[in-house]
Design a protein around this motif. Structure first.
Motif, PDB file in Angstrom:
ATOM      1  N   LYS A 208      13.549  26.291  44.067  1.00 47.00           N
ATOM      2  CA  LYS A 208      14.121  24.941  44.024  1.00 47.00           C
ATOM      3  C   LYS A 208      13.342  24.013  44.941  1.00 47.00           C
ATOM      4  N   PRO A 209      13.216  22.731  44.569  1.00 49.00           N
ATOM      5  CA  PRO A 209      12.631  21.760  45.505  1.00 49.00           C
ATOM      6  C   PRO A 209      13.549  21.593  46.717  1.00 49.00           C
ATOM      7  N   ILE A 210      12.972  21.551  47.917  1.00 54.37           N
ATOM      8  CA  ILE A 210      13.773  21.421  49.144  1.00 54.37           C
ATOM      9  C   ILE A 210      14.637  20.165  49.089  1.00 54.37           C
TER      10      ILE A 210
ATOM     11  N   VAL B  30       3.341  27.861  34.630  1.00 56.38           N
ATOM     12  CA  VAL B  30       4.549  27.033  34.750  1.00 56.38           C
ATOM     13  C   VAL B  30       4.538  26.145  35.986  1.00 56.38           C
ATOM     14  N   LEU B  31       3.979  26.654  37.082  1.00 53.60           N
ATOM     15  CA  LEU B  31       4.086  25.938  38.355  1.00 53.60           C
ATOM     16  C   LEU B  31       2.735  25.555  38.936  1.00 53.60           C
ATOM     17  N   GLY B  32       1.708  25.551  38.097  1.00 55.34           N
ATOM     18  CA  GLY B  32       0.347  25.340  38.581  1.00 55.34           C
ATOM     19  C   GLY B  32       0.127  24.051  39.338  1.00 55.34           C
ATOM     20  N   ASN B  33       0.825  22.968  38.947  1.00 61.02           N
ATOM     21  CA  ASN B  33       0.578  21.671  39.593  1.00 61.02           C
ATOM     22  C   ASN B  33       1.662  21.282  40.592  1.00 61.02           C
ATOM     23  N   ARG B  34       2.505  22.233  40.971  1.00 55.88           N
ATOM     24  CA  ARG B  34       3.590  21.912  41.913  1.00 55.88           C
ATOM     25  C   ARG B  34       3.181  22.213  43.345  1.00 55.88           C
ATOM     26  N   ASN B  35       3.733  21.441  44.276  1.00 54.59           N
ATOM     27  CA  ASN B  35       3.498  21.672  45.700  1.00 54.59           C
ATOM     28  C   ASN B  35       4.493  22.728  46.176  1.00 54.59           C
ATOM     29  N   LEU B  36       4.048  23.974  46.247  1.00 58.12           N
ATOM     30  CA  LEU B  36       4.958  25.080  46.566  1.00 58.12           C
ATOM     31  C   LEU B  36       5.442  25.038  48.011  1.00 58.12           C
ATOM     32  N   ASP B  37       4.727  24.291  48.869  1.00 58.27           N
ATOM     33  CA  ASP B  37       5.179  24.161  50.258  1.00 58.27           C
ATOM     34  C   ASP B  37       6.503  23.420  50.352  1.00 58.27           C
ATOM     35  N   LYS B  38       6.865  22.706  49.283  1.00 62.96           N
ATOM     36  CA  LYS B  38       8.113  21.943  49.294  1.00 62.96           C
ATOM     37  C   LYS B  38       9.190  22.616  48.455  1.00 62.96           C
ATOM     38  N   MET B  39       9.063  23.942  48.278  1.00 67.38           N
ATOM     39  CA  MET B  39      10.033  24.704  47.485  1.00 67.38           C
ATOM     40  C   MET B  39      10.731  25.732  48.365  1.00 67.38           C
ATOM     41  N   ILE B  40      11.958  26.089  47.975  1.00 65.22           N
ATOM     42  CA  ILE B  40      12.644  27.216  48.616  1.00 65.22           C
ATOM     43  C   ILE B  40      12.865  28.312  47.584  1.00 65.22           C
ATOM     44  N   VAL B  41      12.986  29.534  48.086  1.00 65.18           N
ATOM     45  CA  VAL B  41      13.272  30.700  47.257  1.00 65.18           C
ATOM     46  C   VAL B  41      14.676  31.165  47.598  1.00 65.18           C
TER      47      VAL B  41
ATOM     48  N   THR C 242      17.973  32.757  51.594  1.00 70.82           N
ATOM     49  CA  THR C 242      17.138  31.595  51.265  1.00 70.82           C
ATOM     50  C   THR C 242      15.958  31.517  52.225  1.00 70.82           C
ATOM     51  N   HIS C 243      14.769  31.241  51.682  1.00 70.58           N
ATOM     52  CA  HIS C 243      13.563  31.128  52.520  1.00 70.58           C
ATOM     53  C   HIS C 243      12.682  29.990  52.004  1.00 70.58           C
ATOM     54  N   PRO C 244      11.897  29.380  52.887  1.00 69.36           N
ATOM     55  CA  PRO C 244      10.844  28.496  52.378  1.00 69.36           C
ATOM     56  C   PRO C 244       9.813  29.349  51.657  1.00 69.36           C
ATOM     57  N   PHE C 245       9.206  28.824  50.592  1.00 68.85           N
ATOM     58  CA  PHE C 245       8.181  29.587  49.878  1.00 68.85           C
ATOM     59  C   PHE C 245       6.970  29.787  50.789  1.00 68.85           C
ATOM     60  N   THR C 246       6.545  31.041  50.935  1.00 72.13           N
ATOM     61  CA  THR C 246       5.374  31.325  51.779  1.00 72.13           C
ATOM     62  C   THR C 246       4.310  32.132  51.043  1.00 72.13           C
ATOM     63  N   SER C 247       4.747  33.044  50.138  1.00 74.62           N
ATOM     64  CA  SER C 247       3.758  33.916  49.481  1.00 74.62           C
ATOM     65  C   SER C 247       4.366  34.588  48.260  1.00 74.62           C
ATOM     66  N   PHE C 248       3.503  35.131  47.412  1.00 75.73           N
ATOM     67  CA  PHE C 248       3.964  35.905  46.266  1.00 75.73           C
ATOM     68  C   PHE C 248       4.674  37.181  46.726  1.00 75.73           C
ATOM     69  N   SER C 249       4.260  37.728  47.847  1.00 78.62           N
ATOM     70  CA  SER C 249       4.883  38.977  48.306  1.00 78.62           C
ATOM     71  C   SER C 249       6.362  38.764  48.648  1.00 78.62           C
TER      72      SER C 249
ATOM     73  N   GLY D  38      19.416  18.961  39.590  1.00 76.76           N
ATOM     74  CA  GLY D  38      18.884  20.172  38.964  1.00 76.76           C
ATOM     75  C   GLY D  38      17.436  20.069  38.543  1.00 76.76           C
ATOM     76  N   LEU D  39      16.772  18.973  38.923  1.00 77.46           N
ATOM     77  CA  LEU D  39      15.371  18.784  38.521  1.00 77.46           C
ATOM     78  C   LEU D  39      14.454  19.744  39.279  1.00 77.46           C
ATOM     79  N   GLY D  40      13.516  20.363  38.557  1.00 80.14           N
ATOM     80  CA  GLY D  40      12.536  21.224  39.197  1.00 80.14           C
ATOM     81  C   GLY D  40      13.028  22.611  39.567  1.00 80.14           C
TER      82      GLY D  40
END
Length: 456
Positions: A239-241, A287-298, A217-224, A246-248
């Motif tokens: 997933k939202p942090i 799909v995710l254009g308007n989401r704050n990716l800094d608040k997501m985990i991978v 598990t990682h915080p979202f940082t980049s497409f790479s 199950g939302l988002g």
């Protein structure tokens, strides 16, 4: 060994407590206390009964003790006989309707408060607006004889946090209430706050005994980062942090042969969708254009056990008991809805017992694995998180090789699994242990207050 005594109320105004001889033997006691209220009284042995304490109407009034007989625990320390525990359940979202004082959650709270006789405690529900700071009392809600009633009681021995969501929890007024009651009144507060997925992962990573249960598990940082994890696992979850229900949640899959990406998610209208894209950038833009990716985990994708091609995960509830020991109090399987990215009921998921979907030997094996993992994870979280944790809801998975994985830990677990007819008894058990832990915490706070302050 702890003992419970029936608290009876006599129709006189004497400041005398009649109690069993065994309580007075070799002890000097000059005060009786209920919650934060304590008064000086005389103690005398009861001439006939050895299983009850008799207090007068005057003592009842001075202690703000409820006007009914109930079996409670007795804790003696520093010449004070404490009766209780008095358990405050702190929440928000009260309504003006007497039959539904806490809105849609009234039914849950009525079940929680109904265990008082069984457990030997007096629980009540309150919010910040019900506190009388000058008097040191609370106008709380009591559920007695199948009816809601308001009652004025002292500040409680302990507080059980049942705030409904993160937004409410961050309310400055409510933050101040908690800080004041903990700091100035030294009231232990259990199950505070909501867990963050990333925080949970980082805390558990420090404990080698539970590392085997953690998906990468990682915080979202980049497409790479996504490309690396897709190359490694074939599919991943975004997933939202601080998400719940199950939302988002988005599942991203990569087809190496066709060099194409798929995204499975639920749209704003609640429809389960699966879309194909030629690039990761195109997927994100659409799909995710308007989401704050800094608040997501991978998170690493897991190839879960399935029934009829539908993934299965498991909800396990754990609670501490009146000795401070962890128990698994409920266990259910959840089967994902058709085309759904999660197993939640709102996405078409179904709740089943393990016996309904597995053969006897498999059922026994998977139950043992899940129970072992849940107890290990509970102990680890209790040791590595701030605050006093006494209840957790885990979402665990089992992969095709039989290995157990942790997806989520919830400090305020949902109750949807208890809609299943065969799980209703476990609904009562989780309520009972939620209150039973208050006995342990009250005893510890009276006998070893310094240790409880450290836990908090």
């Amino acid at each position: 060994m702890r003992k419970r005594y029936t608290i009876e109320i006599a129709a006189n105004n004497n400041l005398v407590v009649y109690c069993p001889q065994e309580l007075l033997k070799g002890k000097e006691i000059n005060k009786i206390a209920f919650g934060s209220k304590a008064i000086e009284v005389d103690f005398r042995p009861h001439p006939k009964k050895n299983n009850c304490l008799v207090i007068s109407k005057e003592i009842q009034k001075l202690l703000y003790f409820p006007d009914f007989a109930i079996k409670l625990h007795v804790f003696i320390e520093h010449q004070v006989l404490n009766i209780g525990p008095l358990v405050g359940i702190f929440t928000a979202g009260f309504t003006p309707f007497p039959l539904r004082p806490i809105g849609d959650r009234t039914n849950f709270f009525s079940k929680l408060l109904s265990v008082k006789t069984n457990v030997g405690a007096i629980p009540f529900v309150f919010g910040e607006q019900h506190i009388n700071w000058e008097k040191g009392t609370i106008n709380g809600y009591l559920f007695h004889e199948n009816n809601w009633q308001t009652i004025e009681v002292p500040f409680p021995h302990v507080i059980y946090d049942r705030l409904p969501n993160r937004k409410t929890e961050r309310n400055p007024k409510l933050v101040k209430v908690r800080e004041t009651l903990q700091r100035d009144y030294l009231i232990p507060w259990y199950n505070p706050g909501f867990f963050s997925k990333l925080d949970i992962y980082e805390r558990l990573q420090q404990d080698n005994s539970v590392g085997i249960y953690l998906p990468e598990t990682h915080p979202f940082t980049s497409f790479s980062l996504l490309e690396q994890m897709l190359s490694k696992y074939g599919h991943i979850y975004l997933k939202p942090i601080n998400g719940s229900l199950g939302l988002g949640v988005h599942q991203i899959l990569y087809d190496k042969i066709q060099d194409e990406y798929y995204c499975r998610y639920q749209d704003r209208e609640g429809v389960n969708r699966l879309q194909k894209f030629s690039s990761l950038e195109g997927l994100f833009r659409t799909v995710l254009g308007n989401r704050n990716l800094d608040k997501m985990i991978v998170q690493q994708g897991i190839h879960l056990l399935r029934q009829n091609q539908r993934p299965i995960d498991f909800r396990i509830h754990t609670n501490k008991d009146d000795s401070g020991e962890w128990h698994v109090t409920a266990l259910a399987a959840k089967i994902a809805g058709r085309g759904s990215v999660t197993t939640h009921a709102r996405s078409g998921g179904e709740v089943k017992t393990l016996a309904e979907i597995f053969q006897q030997d498999e059922c026994k094996l998977y139950t043992e694995k899940l129970v072992k993992a849940a107890l290990q994870l509970s102990n680890s979280l209790a040791n590595n998180m701030e605050g006093i944790i006494a209840e957790i809801g885990f979402d665990l998975g089992i992969d095709k090789h039989g290995d157990v994985w942790l997806f989520e830990a919830n400090s305020k677990p949902g109750r949807s699994i208890f809609s299943h007819p065969e799980l209703k008894a476990f609904d009562k058990l989780t309520c009972k242990l939620s209150m039973s832990f208050a006995i342990f915490l009250t005893e510890q706070s009276i006998l070893y207050p310094e240790d409880v302050i450290k836990w908090s």
